[in-house]
Design an enzyme around this catalytic site. Structure first.
Site, PDB file in Angstrom:
ATOM      1  N   CYS A  46      -6.326   5.544  13.453  1.00  0.00           N
ATOM      2  CA  CYS A  46      -5.177   4.871  12.781  1.00  0.00           C
ATOM      3  C   CYS A  46      -5.122   3.480  13.523  1.00  0.00           C
ATOM      4  O   CYS A  46      -4.545   2.435  12.914  1.00  0.00           O
ATOM      5  CB  CYS A  46      -4.037   5.642  12.844  1.00  0.00           C
ATOM      6  SG  CYS A  46      -4.111   7.118  11.806  1.00  0.00           S
ATOM      7  N   ASP A 138       4.173  -6.634 -11.573  1.00  0.00           N
ATOM      8  CA  ASP A 138       5.064  -5.728 -12.507  1.00  0.00           C
ATOM      9  C   ASP A 138       5.515  -4.279 -12.013  1.00  0.00           C
ATOM     10  O   ASP A 138       5.864  -3.338 -12.677  1.00  0.00           O
ATOM     11  CB  ASP A 138       4.194  -5.480 -13.807  1.00  0.00           C
ATOM     12  CG  ASP A 138       2.817  -4.882 -13.719  1.00  0.00           C
ATOM     13  OD1 ASP A 138       2.599  -4.297 -12.380  1.00  0.00           O
ATOM     14  OD2 ASP A 138       2.087  -4.779 -14.542  1.00  0.00           O
TER      15      ASP A 138
END
Ligand code: BEZ
Length: 221
Positions: A46, A138
């Site tokens: 990570c 959107d």
């Protein structure tokens, strides 16, 4: 079955982050967005991924994509871990250039289907997998990729798919295998030849196939 499918409206969740509390749609505004999850703070893979993402901030900005990360640790842990991340990115002392969501109760991780049942913390609770969600202006899901905790993502590929998503959102084309920006693209099958010729001033070339069917149509954008 929790999770989110392509084309669905991305949830307008509220969450605590390293930049304060957000409402996701307000955070996105009119931009594209990328949400990437991580198993946990202070973990090696990570750390390399977030450092690479931080280094690519300008590339995401250039494409109008707002970045946000998530893991199941606290805001305080995220803030402290970010210092390691930026040091790993050779930018010690600079702030991480995007927020990290603190999903301590795993509510969002469950809602979005992000938990990896094979990876658990010391208490036996499942960790988040490496999900990538790309959200359009959107607010609908345009792409999702799911990697297990043990496989780090390829951020060159993530930028490449964003280039493809943004191009194919504007033009009636699709990008072929291993496509990179600048290379030829394919005319979508639903577009009749007559319209394709008018739409693509650089011309459309069709590859002959043994079937005789004329479905491999290329153009240069
Ligand atoms: C890591 O980020 O290094 C990692 C996290 C959970 C499981 C395996 C690797």
């Amino acid at each position: 079955m929790p999770g989110i499918l392509l084309g669905e409206l991305f949830p307008n969740f509220e969450a605590d982050t390293t930049s304060g509390r957000i409402k996701f749609h307000d955070f996105l505004g009119d931009s594209w967005g990328i949400l990437f999850s991580h198993p946990a703070d202070y973990t090696p893979v990570c750390t390399t991924e977030l450092a690479r993402a931080a280094k690519l901030t300008d590339e995401f900005k250039k494409r109008g994509v707002k970045m946000i990360a998530l893991s199941i640790d606290s805001v305080e842990d995220h803030k402290n871990w970010s210092k390691d991340v930026m040091a790993y990115a050779n930018e010690a002392g600079s702030p991480l250039p995007f927020p990290i969501i603190a999903d301590e109760k795993r509510e969002l991780s469950v809602q979005l289907g992000m938990l990896d049942p094979d990876e658990r913390n010391k208490a036996g609770l499942p960790l988040t997998a490496r999900c990538v969600f790309v959200i359009g202006p959107d607010k609908k899901l345009k792409l999702s990729i799911l990697y297990p905790a043990t496989t780090g993502r390829n951020f060159d590929e993530i930028l490449r798919v964003i280039d493809s998503l943004q191009l194919t959102a504007q033009k009636k084309v699709a990008t072929p295998v291993d496509w990179k920006p600048g290379e030829k693209v394919m005319v979508v099958p639903s577009l009749p030849d007559s319209e394709a010729t008018a739409l693509f001033p650089n011309g459309v070339t069709t590859k002959e196939m043994p079937s005789g069917k004329k479905y491999l149509r290329y153009t240069q954008i």
